[in-house]
Design a protein around this motif. Structure first.
Motif, PDB file in Angstrom:
ATOM      1  N   ASP A  89       0.825  -1.208   0.000  1.00 30.51           N
ATOM      2  CA  ASP A  89       0.000   0.000   0.000  1.00 30.51           C
ATOM      3  C   ASP A  89       0.862   1.263   0.000  1.00 30.51           C
ATOM      4  OD1 ASP A  89      -2.531   1.139   0.043  1.00 30.51           O
ATOM      5  OD2 ASP A  89      -2.300   1.648   2.155  1.00 30.51           O
ATOM      6  N   HIS A 138       3.061   0.299 -11.432  1.00 33.07           N
ATOM      7  CA  HIS A 138       3.197  -0.843 -12.337  1.00 33.07           C
ATOM      8  C   HIS A 138       1.873  -1.530 -12.647  1.00 33.07           C
ATOM      9  CE1 HIS A 138       7.502  -0.855 -10.763  1.00 33.07           C
ATOM     10  NE2 HIS A 138       7.479  -0.342 -11.958  1.00 33.07           N
ATOM     11  N   LEU A 139       0.951  -1.436 -11.734  1.00 37.40           N
ATOM     12  CA  LEU A 139      -0.389  -1.986 -11.945  1.00 37.40           C
ATOM     13  C   LEU A 139      -0.395  -3.480 -12.234  1.00 37.40           C
ATOM     14  CD1 LEU A 139      -1.797   0.859 -14.151  1.00 37.40           C
ATOM     15  CD2 LEU A 139      -2.215   0.493 -11.758  1.00 37.40           C
ATOM     16  N   GLU A 140       0.304  -4.220 -11.424  1.00 38.29           N
ATOM     17  CA  GLU A 140       0.251  -5.680 -11.524  1.00 38.29           C
ATOM     18  C   GLU A 140      -0.645  -6.189 -10.403  1.00 38.29           C
ATOM     19  OE1 GLU A 140       1.523  -7.769 -13.612  1.00 38.29           O
ATOM     20  OE2 GLU A 140       2.816  -6.452 -14.792  1.00 38.29           O
ATOM     21  N   ILE A 141      -1.403  -7.254 -10.700  1.00 42.16           N
ATOM     22  CA  ILE A 141      -2.239  -7.838  -9.651  1.00 42.16           C
ATOM     23  C   ILE A 141      -1.395  -8.844  -8.871  1.00 42.16           C
ATOM     24  CG2 ILE A 141      -4.253  -9.279  -9.180  1.00 42.16           C
ATOM     25  CD1 ILE A 141      -5.530  -8.171 -11.676  1.00 42.16           C
ATOM     26  N   VAL A 201      -5.961  -9.264  -2.265  1.00 41.24           N
ATOM     27  CA  VAL A 201      -5.481  -8.960  -3.620  1.00 41.24           C
ATOM     28  C   VAL A 201      -5.092  -7.495  -3.660  1.00 41.24           C
ATOM     29  CG1 VAL A 201      -6.051  -9.025  -6.068  1.00 41.24           C
ATOM     30  CG2 VAL A 201      -7.132 -10.618  -4.524  1.00 41.24           C
ATOM     31  N   ALA A 202      -3.987  -7.212  -4.268  1.00 45.21           N
ATOM     32  CA  ALA A 202      -3.555  -5.805  -4.343  1.00 45.21           C
ATOM     33  C   ALA A 202      -2.960  -5.533  -5.717  1.00 45.21           C
ATOM     34  CB  ALA A 202      -2.533  -5.530  -3.261  1.00 45.21           C
ATOM     35  N   PHE A 203      -2.856  -4.252  -6.008  1.00 46.27           N
ATOM     36  CA  PHE A 203      -2.200  -3.824  -7.253  1.00 46.27           C
ATOM     37  C   PHE A 203      -0.892  -3.141  -6.866  1.00 46.27           C
ATOM     38  CE2 PHE A 203      -6.530  -4.213  -8.564  1.00 46.27           C
ATOM     39  CZ  PHE A 203      -6.468  -4.584  -9.895  1.00 46.27           C
TER      40      PHE A 203
END
Lengths: 1083, 192
Positions: B122, B128-131, B189-191
């Motif tokens: 966080d 980068h926007l990866e899951i 789950v995070a980005f």
């Protein structure tokens, strides 16, 4: 060095995917490292590889787009967006789809930044924005379909990015002064110029708002536990980053979620609760979360969390509890050794140790006035800790930091003086004011480290405080941001102002100079409230915290002013600011004013300060959207007073500032749940006033609110319906008087349609009170404004329409027009027609007619109407609006019913049917066929008049029924085995309309002789008459008739025989049978 | 070739995460291991006197120091064996909060570590926007449980590796894993 062209050529030639990828990476490296010029051709050549069937190449293209747009957005954005758009059209695999969405997510910000930064908007900017919007819409609309989980999660992330970019940064984030990196990541619409010709800040924010609603909606109806977890994370981040826009809504939705968790696996629920707990802990420290503090705490506790985390202010009793805990902790022997300090600091520390923490802070405050304008580096550290003085663990640290701080600030002498004063005070009978300075209690050991102290105000006789205060206030904004000192100093100044009021209250003459501080503060705020707004907010918080603290010991009454519970009070809603007294109606109980009792005693001081500030702000508010000052004093303060609402009402009543006033109410409804009921009531009261502009603005705000929250929507809709139903009743007396004085109110033309309705006619004839049009508009405007957004709502109008008086019906018909024109599809009609009350038929017909005025109805609607007609549910009128799209056979079968309609309706349907109604849509029936069909309708007593009117009107439509058409019709009629009854009228009217048809008519008449026209009694008379009118040619035809037929013709009129005889005498050589000649000349 | 990038995180990157790292590496997975605490703690002479190192200190250095300090003690309590194993896997313990690597699945060995990992992601504020899926499998910090836990993590990774749609099938995989292994798990789950 390999050039781009060579590498590209090799990539194209190679059949091996690895080799192609390698070559493309060379191209990428060359372009991104600026070894060669980045041209559109180069970019497009690489992007073309998206068509390759290999996933790795497609993924490379997507990653290339991301990198390129971050560096060369102006060159790359259009080809990149076009590629992405084409990419979507190829229906990629879920993995690629997800990657493409995240790519768009990544490039959204740089492209938006580039467009918003452009001083002059060029075509390329417009195109980029259009493409971005198209892609955005396409992606957002993917969610309802059953997309794979990965794609769904990516879409959520994408929506979140759009929201963050399209929402201005919050006050707090601005105040905090974000770092450069953070600024980059948090780029948003704040930097967009207000006069940007392509992007409108208000529109972007509204759009972002709707996306938040979308996410919240998905949160309420989660597809999976993973989706729910991701949504809570994303929404929480949105709320943290844009608290003043979304925090209350996000909190509400999370709280609602906690009240009823979906049925998931136990481990999923545990994970979810854990996430939510973390989010709540983070969110509740945001000032705007204060209204939710108790709910959040209860939820955290129920999840098994602790209560750690510092709220903005403490609940009543909480502070005392902490103080008690703290003092008991302080009396316990400490295990840890204090940190080593310098000699003088240690000495000071010795003196300070044992003093209650709040006294230390008070000392600090007292000496604040002596601090120089530019603070030493250590100052923020002291003050930060000092601010946390209610937390026991911070107390000791505070003392140490304070002692160090005063050393560096050269304040040691003053501290010494004060401490000496503390220890030397012997007079224990001083004013028993609140704790300021310490005095050893009788019987206590003065040397003890933990001596309990009684408290007295600090004597500061010799300080030139006023000058210092003045300097402090003047330099409030001058301290540079990153030191953090400005914020702390503000907080302490606010505290000082609050302290002053304590002294004033206890009327301590020794501290009269503190009064001057308040005067100074007030002067400063009056002079430039914009500059000192944060100080003003801080001051209000100090007052409020103090008031809540005091409440514990003093006043016991519950605050009633404004905060009348968490429910809506709309049922008790609108004020009586409009003419009609709705208190006497169904709205009774709903119309009460919000209770405006006297404010509770303990808030008196707070409210006085707040009202003072509101008064200043009110004077400088203008109507600009960017006006944030007043907004801040509504959204950021702990309590909003009646005065503030009065100010808002004043703005709303002023046409120049009404927009701002309604915007304030909108935000209060959304962001201050405690004031939601009152704000909504105030807003709704404006929806039924007579000023059109203001009414319309309030309606717009209501519509926006409805789009955001389901509960609010339900309440607003309920109110709108009540207002509408109020019109079912007799108008009150005062309205009647006014009405009779003004009978010249313009009647809407739409009302013509209902004037012949028997039921309404009857009611109109009745001598009764009438509703003025203004009142009808006022009471129905909110309803119709809601219908603009939710056309289904019109369903509720039908039963009301059936009940109201004719003048109200006319008002409805007038108001419904824009609503119908706003329909996106005609599917709504199908719903409306189902179970519509009998008397609402005219309204439905009117709406249908308006809708079909500019565009043809859909096939579904036509089918629906036909079905309703076939079931004999509605008369033939219903076919008129859709007649253009009816099949020919249906038109022909309905014709006998259509001719029965009244004249106005007939004119309408004939015009729709025979003239070109819509561009590019041919009439469904030709004029020839129509007129032939008219001749086929049997003439009865019922149809005679209607048929005659239709028939006559055909000849008035000269552009449609040309002489060729008429000749064709007549010819075909004559060719029939049986001549129709209308044949002769048709011939006569054709001749009158087109005299040039006379020769043709003669031939037709002659043909009719051969068809034994004398056998058709109804036609024969007209035939003879026509022949006589035709002159010589007609005479010749008559002379061809058999003698018996001719004789019967003579019996019709006495002149006929004479005329024909004269003609024969003049033309003796005519070839006329002897018997005929004899018959003519015998007289 | 492994499809997904795994990370195993415990508090000190010594026992649980390294055991799992070793097991997963043997089975050919793309795996890294990390610690999420402030410093690396090893059992010392008593429970309140741990041996503390900074992240980044080579395992070999720790080994030598401990041998020099009290070889018998650390041999008996198994720390030296553990360090020997760790030295064969990588050079030094790494802190999760400071890594730049990206993963598809992060497996934590303790609820507190799970929280720290989420907080770290966080706070990274990357673009980068990866899951990334973060899964917690509670493992007690002792050699026996670490070994058992690493076997369970291996099972979980095998189930994950079999799927082509990680995001879509993660829920069902975890459900199955939780049911068969009766372990308390957490999932987020995070980005990043």
């Amino acid at each position: 060095m390999t050039s781009v062209h060579v590498a590209l050529a090799q990539a194209h030639k190679s059949t091996d995917t690895t080799q192609r990828l390698h070559n493309l990476k060379i191209v990428e490296a060359i372009l991104l490292e600026q070894k060669q010029e980045v041209t559109l051709n180069n970019i497009e050549s690489v992007l073309l590889f998206y068509t390759d069937s290999e996933n790795s190449l497609q993924l490379f293209v997507l990653s290339f787009i991301e990198k390129l747009c971050s560096l060369y957005v102006e060159v790359a954005c259009i080809p990149a967006l076009q590629t992405l758009l084409k990419f979507y059209n190829t229906h990629p695999s879920p993995v690629l789809q997800k990657r493409a969405i995240l790519t768009l997510c990544s490039i959204y910000k740089p492209i938006f930044q580039w467009i918003s930064a452009s001083a002059k908007v060029a075509a390329v900017h417009r195109k980029a924005w259009e493409l971005l919007c198209v892609l955005r819409d396409r992606i957002v609309h993917l969610i309802p379909s059953s997309v794979p989980e990965a794609v769904r999660l990516s879409i959520y992330k994408y929506i979140q990015r759009v929201i963050l970019v399209q929402t201005p940064v919050s006050f707090e984030v601005r105040d905090r002064g974000a770092s450069q990196t953070e600024d980059n990541l948090n780029f948003n619409v704040s930097t967009l110029p207000y006069d940007h010709s392509l992007l409108s800040r208000a529109d972007l924010v509204t759009e972002a708002n709707s996306y938040v609603s979308l996410l919240i909606n998905y949160l309420r109806n989660p597809v999976s536990a993973t989706s729910l977890i991701v949504l809570t994370n994303l929404l929480s981040e949105i709320a943290r980053k844009r608290p003043d826009y979304y925090l209350p809504r996000v909190l509400q939705s999370l709280i609602r979620l906690c009240q009823a968790f979906p049925a998931f696996q136990p481990y999923q629920l545990v994970s979810l609760k854990k996430q939510i707990k973390v989010h709540f802990m983070a969110l509740r420290s945001v000032p705007l979360a204060k209204d939710f503090y108790s709910q959040i705490s209860a939820i955290i506790e129920s999840f098994g969390g602790n209560k750690a985390g510092k709220p903005l202010y403490l609940e009543p009793g909480a502070r005392e509890k902490r103080l008690r805990e703290e003092s008991s902790e302080r009396l316990r022997p400490k295990r840890t050794k204090p940190a080593t300090t310098s000699g003088s600091s240690a000495q000071l520390l010795m003196r300070l140790d044992g003093l209650p923490h709040h006294v230390i802070v008070d000392l600090l405050l007292a000496h604040l006035a002596r601090l120089p304008t530019s603070m030493p580096a250590s100052f923020p550290q002291i003050m930060t800790v000092a601010q946390l003085y209610t937390i026991s663990s911070a107390t000791h640290k505070t003392e140490r930091a304070f002692s160090n701080g005063v050393q560096t600030s050269n304040l040691k002498t003053h501290i010494d003086l004060n401490l000496k004063c503390v220890q030397n005070v012997e007079d224990s009978s001083g004013p028993a004011g609140p704790a300021r300075v310490l005095e050893p209690a009788t019987g206590a050991d003065p040397k003890s480290k933990h001596t309990p102290f009684k408290v007295k105000p600090v004597p500061l006789k010799n300080c030139d405080k006023l000058a210092a205060f003045s300097r402090l206030l003047d330099s409030e904004n001058d301290l540079f941001l990153q030191s953090g000192a400005r914020k702390i100093r503000r907080a302490l100044l606010a505290k000082l102002a609050q302290v002053q009021q304590v002294f004033e209250k206890y009327k301590d003459p020794a501290h009269s100079d503190f009064n001057d501080f308040t005067v100074l503060l007030r002067d400063v705020l009056t002079k430039d409230i914009r500059k000192h707004q944060t100080l003003a907010v801080a001051w209000l918080y100090e007052e409020y915290t103090s008031a809540m603290h005091k409440r514990r010991f003093g006043d016991k009454e519950i605050p009633t002013a404004l905060c009348a519970g968490s429910g809506f009070a709309i049922e008790e809603a609108p004020t009586n600011s409009f003419k009609v007294d709705i208190n006497t109606t169904d709205l009774e109980g709903a119309a009460g004013q919000m209770s405006r009792g006297a404010p509770p005693q303990y808030l008196e001081r707070y409210l006085a300060c707040y009202d003072f500030i509101v008064k200043i702000v009110k004077g400088i508010v203008n109507n600009e959207h960017r006006e944030t000052l007043f907004r801040r004093f509504l959204l950021e303060v702990p309590e909003v007073s009646i005065e503030a609402f009065k100010a808002i009402e004043e703005f709303c009543n002023d046409e120049y500032r009404a927009k701002f006033g309604f915007e304030s109410l909108y935000e209060l409804v959304l962001y201050r749940p405690r004031y939601r009921a009152y704000s909504l009531n105030t807003l709704l009261a404006f929806t039924i006033i007579e000023k059109k502009l203001i009414r319309s603005l309030s309606g717009q705000v209501c519509v926006r609110l409805c789009a955001i929250d389901g509960d609010i929507k339900a309440k607003i809709c309920n109110f709108a319906m009540k207002c509408l139903r109020y019109l079912e009743r007799e108008p009150p007396d005062d309205v009647q008087e006014e009405r009779s004085a003004d009978d010249s109110v313009e009647q809407p033309s739409a009302g013509d349609a209902i004037s012949t309705d028997p039921s309404t006619q009857e009611s109109a004839d009745r001598p009764s009170k009438r509703w003025p049009l203004e009142s009808v508009q006022a009471y129905s405007s909110l309803f119709f404004a809601l219908c603009m957004e939710t056309p289904e709502f019109l369903k509720s109008l039908l039963p009301v329409y059936a009940q109201v008086k004719s003048e109200v019906q006319r008002g409805f018909l007038q108001a419904v027009t824009p609503v119908v024109l706003n329909f996106h599809s005609d599917a709504i009609f199908q719903k409306l027609f189902q179970n519509a009350p009998e008397n609402s038929y005219q309204l439905l017909l009117f709406m249908l007619e308006i809708y079909t005025k500019h565009e043809p109805p859909s096939e579904a609607l036509v089918d629906c109407i036909q079905e309703l007609y076939a079931r004999q549910k509605y008369p033939a009128d219903i076919l008129i609006p859709v007649i253009t799209k009816l099949p020919k056979k249906d038109i022909l079968s309905a014709l006998p019913k259509l001719v029965l309609l009244r004249e106005k309706a007939t004119l309408k349907w004939m015009s729709y049917l025979l003239e070109r109604r819509y561009e590019g849509v041919a009439p469904p029936i030709s004029p020839t066929d129509f007129l032939l069909a008219v001749h086929d309708i049997s003439v009865t007593q019922l149809t005679r008049d209607g048929l005659r009117y239709v028939h006559s009107h055909c000849f008035e439509m000269r552009s449609v029924f040309t002489q060729e058409v008429l000749a064709n019709v007549i010819q075909r009629l004559v060719d029939r085995s049986t001549l129709p009854n209308l044949l002769m009228p048709t011939i006569i009217k054709a001749l009158l309309t087109w005299p040039s048809l006379s020769n043709f008519v003669v031939n037709v008449l002659r043909r009719m002789v051969s068809k034994s026209i004398w056998q058709y009694t109804s036609l024969y008379k007209s035939f003879v008459k026509t022949c006589f009118k035709m002159g010589q040619s007609g005479y010749n035809i008559l002379l061809e008739l058999p003698p018996r037929a001719l004789e019967s013709a003579f019996s019709l009129h006495s002149d006929y025989r004479r005329t024909l005889a004269a003609y024969l005498e003049l033309h003796p050589t005519l070839n006329v049978p002897e018997s005929t000649k004899k018959l003519v000349l015998e007289s | 070739m492994p499809k997904y990038r795994f990370a195993v995180v415990c508090s000190s990157n010594q026992n649980r995460s390294m055991d799992a790292h070793s097991t997963l590496r043997k089975h050919g997975y793309n795996v890294e291991s990390f610690g999420s605490g402030v410093c690396v703690k090893l059992p010392g002479k008593s429970i309140d006197k741990p041996v503390i190192y900074e992240f980044g200190t080579p395992y070999s250095l720790m080994y030598n120091e401990l041998v020099n300090t009290d070889k018998n003690l650390y041999q008996t309590n198994g720390v030296l064996n553990m360090l020997e194993r760790n030295m064969k896997i990588k050079d030094h313990p790494e802190r999760f909060q400071t890594t730049n690597l990206q993963f598809d699945v992060i497996i934590t060995c303790e609820e507190r570590v799970f929280d720290q990992v989420i907080q770290a992601i966080d706070e990274w504020q990357t673009d980068h926007l990866e899951i990334v899926h973060i899964v917690n499998v509670d493992i007690k910090d002792n050699f026996h449980d670490a070994f058992k836990g690493s076997q369970h993590i291996l099972e979980l990774c095998q189930m994950i590796e079999k799927t082509d749609d990680l995001d879509g099938n993660m829920e069902s995989i975890l459900k199955k894993f939780a049911q068969t292994r009766k372990r308390k798990i957490l999932h987020s789950v995070a980005f990043y």
